[in-house]
Each structure stands twice: as structure tokens, then as C-alpha cells.
Write an enzyme that holds these catalytic residues in place. Structure first.
Site, PDB file in Angstrom:
ATOM      1  N   TYR A  53       0.818  -1.216   0.000  1.00 17.08           N
ATOM      2  CA  TYR A  53       0.000   0.000   0.000  1.00 17.08           C
ATOM      3  C   TYR A  53       0.855   1.271   0.000  1.00 17.08           C
ATOM      4  O   TYR A  53       0.322   2.367  -0.183  1.00 17.08           O
ATOM      5  CB  TYR A  53      -0.946   0.051   1.214  1.00 17.08           C
ATOM      6  CG  TYR A  53      -1.901  -1.111   1.350  1.00 17.08           C
ATOM      7  CD1 TYR A  53      -2.186  -1.951   0.271  1.00 17.08           C
ATOM      8  CD2 TYR A  53      -2.533  -1.375   2.558  1.00 17.08           C
ATOM      9  CE1 TYR A  53      -3.057  -3.015   0.409  1.00 17.08           C
ATOM     10  CE2 TYR A  53      -3.413  -2.433   2.706  1.00 17.08           C
ATOM     11  CZ  TYR A  53      -3.670  -3.255   1.629  1.00 17.08           C
ATOM     12  OH  TYR A  53      -4.532  -4.304   1.775  1.00 17.08           O
ATOM     13  N   HIS A 111       0.652 -11.491   1.651  1.00 16.46           N
ATOM     14  CA  HIS A 111      -0.442 -10.714   1.043  1.00 16.46           C
ATOM     15  C   HIS A 111      -1.275 -11.539   0.049  1.00 16.46           C
ATOM     16  O   HIS A 111      -2.498 -11.516   0.097  1.00 16.46           O
ATOM     17  CB  HIS A 111       0.151  -9.478   0.362  1.00 16.46           C
ATOM     18  CG  HIS A 111      -0.828  -8.353   0.229  1.00 16.46           C
ATOM     19  ND1 HIS A 111      -0.474  -7.034   0.360  1.00 16.46           N
ATOM     20  CD2 HIS A 111      -2.157  -8.342  -0.026  1.00 16.46           C
ATOM     21  CE1 HIS A 111      -1.541  -6.268   0.198  1.00 16.46           C
ATOM     22  NE2 HIS A 111      -2.573  -7.039  -0.038  1.00 16.46           N
TER      23      HIS A 111
HETATM   24  N1  LIG Z   1      -5.646  -8.431   1.702  1.00 15.12           N
HETATM   25  C1  LIG Z   1      -6.051  -7.877   0.576  1.00 15.12           C
HETATM   26  O1  LIG Z   1      -5.765  -8.388  -0.523  1.00 15.12           O
HETATM   27  C2  LIG Z   1      -6.846  -6.612   0.624  1.00 15.12           C
HETATM   28  C3  LIG Z   1      -7.462  -6.115  -0.533  1.00 15.12           C
HETATM   29  C4  LIG Z   1      -8.208  -4.932  -0.452  1.00 15.12           C
HETATM   30  C5  LIG Z   1      -8.339  -4.285   0.765  1.00 15.12           C
HETATM   31  N2  LIG Z   1      -7.689  -4.777   1.891  1.00 15.12           N
HETATM   32  C6  LIG Z   1      -7.797  -4.093   3.209  1.00 15.12           C
HETATM   33  O2  LIG Z   1      -9.146  -4.022   3.552  1.00 15.12           O
HETATM   34  C7  LIG Z   1      -9.484  -2.689   3.887  1.00 15.12           C
HETATM   35  C8  LIG Z   1     -10.932  -2.444   3.548  1.00 15.12           C
HETATM   36  O3  LIG Z   1     -11.156  -2.641   2.184  1.00 15.12           O
HETATM   37  P1  LIG Z   1     -11.574  -1.450   1.214  1.00 15.12           P
HETATM   38  O4  LIG Z   1     -11.018  -0.160   1.711  1.00 15.12           O
HETATM   39  O5  LIG Z   1     -11.217  -1.908  -0.157  1.00 15.12           O
HETATM   40  O6  LIG Z   1     -13.145  -1.516   1.276  1.00 15.12           O
HETATM   41  P2  LIG Z   1     -14.177  -1.125   2.401  1.00 15.12           P
HETATM   42  O7  LIG Z   1     -13.540  -0.709   3.639  1.00 15.12           O
HETATM   43  O8  LIG Z   1     -15.167  -2.249   2.449  1.00 15.12           O
HETATM   44  O9  LIG Z   1     -14.868   0.101   1.717  1.00 15.12           O
HETATM   45  C9  LIG Z   1     -14.320   1.375   1.683  1.00 15.12           C
HETATM   46  C10 LIG Z   1     -15.334   2.276   0.951  1.00 15.12           C
HETATM   47  O10 LIG Z   1     -16.589   2.210   1.598  1.00 15.12           O
HETATM   48  C11 LIG Z   1     -17.040   3.483   2.011  1.00 15.12           C
HETATM   49  N3  LIG Z   1     -17.644   3.292   3.335  1.00 15.12           N
HETATM   50  C12 LIG Z   1     -17.027   3.050   4.512  1.00 15.12           C
HETATM   51  N4  LIG Z   1     -17.910   2.913   5.505  1.00 15.12           N
HETATM   52  C13 LIG Z   1     -19.149   3.077   4.940  1.00 15.12           C
HETATM   53  C14 LIG Z   1     -20.462   3.022   5.443  1.00 15.12           C
HETATM   54  N5  LIG Z   1     -20.709   2.809   6.735  1.00 15.12           N
HETATM   55  N6  LIG Z   1     -21.486   3.221   4.577  1.00 15.12           N
HETATM   56  C15 LIG Z   1     -21.251   3.435   3.255  1.00 15.12           C
HETATM   57  N7  LIG Z   1     -20.014   3.486   2.720  1.00 15.12           N
HETATM   58  C16 LIG Z   1     -18.987   3.306   3.562  1.00 15.12           C
HETATM   59  C17 LIG Z   1     -15.822   4.348   1.995  1.00 15.12           C
HETATM   60  O11 LIG Z   1     -16.110   5.669   1.619  1.00 15.12           O
HETATM   61  P3  LIG Z   1     -15.841   6.930   2.603  1.00 15.12           P
HETATM   62  O12 LIG Z   1     -14.387   6.947   2.941  1.00 15.12           O
HETATM   63  O13 LIG Z   1     -16.286   8.074   1.731  1.00 15.12           O
HETATM   64  O14 LIG Z   1     -16.715   6.710   3.810  1.00 15.12           O
HETATM   65  C18 LIG Z   1     -14.958   3.714   0.905  1.00 15.12           C
HETATM   66  O15 LIG Z   1     -15.388   4.190  -0.372  1.00 15.12           O
HETATM   67  C19 LIG Z   1      -8.496  -1.839   3.085  1.00 15.12           C
HETATM   68  O16 LIG Z   1      -8.370  -0.523   3.599  1.00 15.12           O
HETATM   69  C20 LIG Z   1      -7.244  -2.678   3.213  1.00 15.12           C
HETATM   70  O17 LIG Z   1      -6.591  -2.391   4.447  1.00 15.12           O
HETATM   71  C21 LIG Z   1      -6.980  -5.919   1.825  1.00 15.12           C
END
Ligand SMILES: NC(=O)c1ccc[n+]([C@@H]2O[C@H](COP(=O)([O-])OP(=O)(O)OC[C@H]3O[C@@H](n4cnc5c(N)ncnc54)[C@H](OP(=O)(O)O)[C@@H]3O)[C@@H](O)[C@H]2O)c1
Length: 279
Positions: A53, A111
Site C-alpha cells: 500500500y 499478502h
Molecule cells: N488483503 C487484501 O488483498 C486486501 C485487498 C483490499 C483491501 N484490503 C484491506 O481491507 C481494507 C478495507 O477494504 P476497502 O477499503 O477496499 O473496502 P471497504 O472498507 O469495504 O470500503 C471502503 C469504501 O466504503 C465506504 N464506506 C465506509 N464505511 C461506509 C459506510 N458505513 N457506509 C457506506 N459506505 C462506507 C468508503 O467511503 P468513505 O471513505 O467516503 O466513507 C470507501 O469508499 C483496506 O483498507 C485494506 O486495508 C486488503
């Protein structure tokens, strides 16, 4: 407002992991550091980052800007594909520690398995060494399928304590989670709000949210934590990150869990770790 109180899940190695954490892909630089510090001050303790990241410096800064001591925070980082293998995994992890500005990680994950390179077992062995040296508290993986987990266990006799996987009611991963549960491996859901799969827009999710007087996001996240899975949603908006951790004042009934099973799109819609690789 009162601080959030987030329960923990037990890990195979005797440790514990908070059931809700925050991801770190919601912002960069100062905005990320300030956002994380504010999340931590509100009660979040689990922070998810990764070498890939390129944000570990800001994550470390966010932890230092919070009012909470480092030892109360559970920091997860991940070995990038480019750093897999003996030696390289160690050097990559040391670089992560330097960027985070800490002398240990709470959880280190591989990862992605990246099967074309065949380095996951070596990487896992190096991580077990790092653990025995006290540089990392717990070791796990991300995006591993059952046969890929078995390969690590077959070579070392040690199961990862966590498998961080793409998980929401729309990608329920039922068979894989069954495998994890049988072995005591904690499933940790990434992208747990399932936006790409429109999990929060489903009628049944709306109906259940109205019944409980909560937001659709809380139904989607509660579905996971009620089954013992950890979730790491991320938001740059305080109202949302507070709501994302406010999952423990209501319970979904057996019928509601059965109804939520109808929104699962099936394993074929999840990224296939036999093919998908990340460096
Ligand atoms: N291991 C892997 O391969 C992998 C892959 C992808 C991600 N990850 C990890 O997982 C974490 C989470 O995944 P992600 O960031 O892709 O997706 P997520 O957390 O499921 O979604 C983030 C999105 O959802 C919105 N959001 C957050 N809370 C909300 C709510 N209560 N209601 C409506 N919308 C909401 C956010 O917008 P706003 O900011 O505008 O609220 C943002 O656009 C990442 O930050 C990363 O650390 C790991």
C-alpha cells in the site's frame, strides 16, 4: 461520545484480535495519519496496512499522533509479492518496521499466495523465524485457499492464525470459511461492505436494517462478526467509522442469517487466488 468497545476473537496461538479494525486505503499522507489517530482515539485498536500500500509511514505516524500507547494497538502488515522468499521476506518486513516506526508488528500476513512463483512455503518459514525472534506476535496469510493453507501446514506443522479474505454477504466464501473454522483459523474480511457486489443495496439487507433500526452497512458487517469473522472497513468519515464498529448492540436471527445467504453471488465471483497474483 463514549469510546467504542470492540470485542476480540481468540487466535490459535493463544492471542486475541479485535473483531473490527480499520483499513488504511481511505486516504494518504497527513489525511491518513490524522484519520487513523482519530479512529484510534474513538476506540479502534486494529489497523490494517501492507508494504504494497506504500502507506506504512503515514500509518505509523497516525499511531503516534493518537493518544493511545503503541502496545495497546494491533498493527497488521503484509509481505508483498515482490518480497516473498527466504531473506527477502525478512528484509521486506524490516523495511515495514522501519517505515511504521515500531520494533514489532502484531500480525504479519503473506499478502497473496502467488502460486506461479512457488515461494509461499519459504516465506512462511521465514515468518515463523521472525515470530520466534519476537519481531512479530502473530503470523497469518491473506487470500489463501484451502489447498494453499494445507501446503503451509504440511511443510511446517503450523497453521496461520488468520486468513484475510474478500468477504461480505455477497461473497460469503462458505466452503473456505468452513475449512478455516474447522481448524480454528480466524477469517478476516477485506472489502467487507461488499460495495462492488452491491451488498448494501439488496432489498433483504434494507428490510433487515429497517427492522433493527440500523444502517445497511451495520447489517452487512454484523453478518460477518456474528460468525466470528473480523472486519476491516475503512472510511474517511467519522460518522461512518463509528457506525462501522457499532455492531454489538443487536443480533441477527437465524432466519435473517438464512435470508442474507440469498445475496451470495458464489465463489466464482471472488478473486481466484489460483490465478490472481499481486506483487
Ligand atoms: N488483503 C487484501 O488483498 C486486501 C485487498 C483490499 C483491501 N484490503 C484491506 O481491507 C481494507 C478495507 O477494504 P476497502 O477499503 O477496499 O473496502 P471497504 O472498507 O469495504 O470500503 C471502503 C469504501 O466504503 C465506504 N464506506 C465506509 N464505511 C461506509 C459506510 N458505513 N457506509 C457506506 N459506505 C462506507 C468508503 O467511503 P468513505 O471513505 O467516503 O466513507 C470507501 O469508499 C483496506 O483498507 C485494506 O486495508 C486488503
Amino acid at each position: 461520545m463514549e469510546q467504542l468497545s470492540i470485542p476480540t476473537a481468540p487466535l490459535l496461538d493463544g492471542g486475541f484480535i479485535p473483531l473490527v479494525g480499520t483499513g488504511s486505503l481511505f486516504a494518504k499522507g497527513n489525511e491518513l495519519a490524522d484519520g487513523l489517530a482519530a479512529c484510534i482515539n474513538d476506540g479502534y485498536r486494529l489497523i490494517d496496512t501492507a508494504a504494497q500500500y506504500a502507506n506504512e509511514v503515514a500509518v505509523g505516524e497516525g499511531i503516534r499522533r493518537s493518544a493511545v500507547p503503541r502496545e495497546e494497538i494491533f498493527v497488521t502488515t503484509k509481505v508483498a509479492g515482490v518480497d516473498q522468499g527466504r531473506g527477502l521476506a525478512r528484509r521486506g518486513f524490516e523495511e515495514s518496521l522501519r517505515k511504521l516506526g515500531t520494533d514489532y508488528a502484531d500480525l504479519l500476513l503473506i499478502h497473496w499466495p502467488n502460486p506461479s512463483r512457488g515461494l509461499a512455503v519459504e516465506t512462511w518459514q521465514e515468518m515463523l523465524d521472525l515470530q520466534s525472534e519476537g519481531l512479530v506476535r502473530h503470523v497469518g496469510v491473506s487470500n489463501f485457499l484451502a489447498h494453499q493453507l494445507e501446503e503451509l501446514y504440511g511443510a511446517t506443522g503450523v497453521w496461520p492464525v488468520v486468513d484475510q479474505i474478500q468477504l461480505s454477504p455477497a461473497l460469503a466464501r462458505t466452503e473456505l470459511r468452513g475449512f478455516l473454522t474447522e481448524r480454528g483459523i480466524v477469517a478476516e474480511g477485506w472489502r467487507p461492505l461488499g460495495q462492488a457486489e452491491h451488498a448494501m443495496e439488496q432489498n433483504i439487507v434494507r428490510t433487515i436494517a429497517e427492522r433493527h433500526g440500523v444502517d445497511v452497512s451495520q447489517i452487512v458487517l454484523r453478518w460477518a462478526v456474528q460468525q466470528g469473522a473480523v472486519v476491516i472497513p475503512a472510511s474517511k468519515t467519522r460518522e461512518r467509522w463509528l457506525r462501522n464498529a457499532d455492531l454489538f448492540g443487536f443480533e441477527l436471527s437465524d432466519q435473517e442469517m438464512t435470508d442474507l445467504a440469498t445475496v451470495d453471488l458464489g465463489e466464482a465471483k471472488a478473486w481466484d487466488a489460483n490465478i490472481h497474483e499481486e506483487w
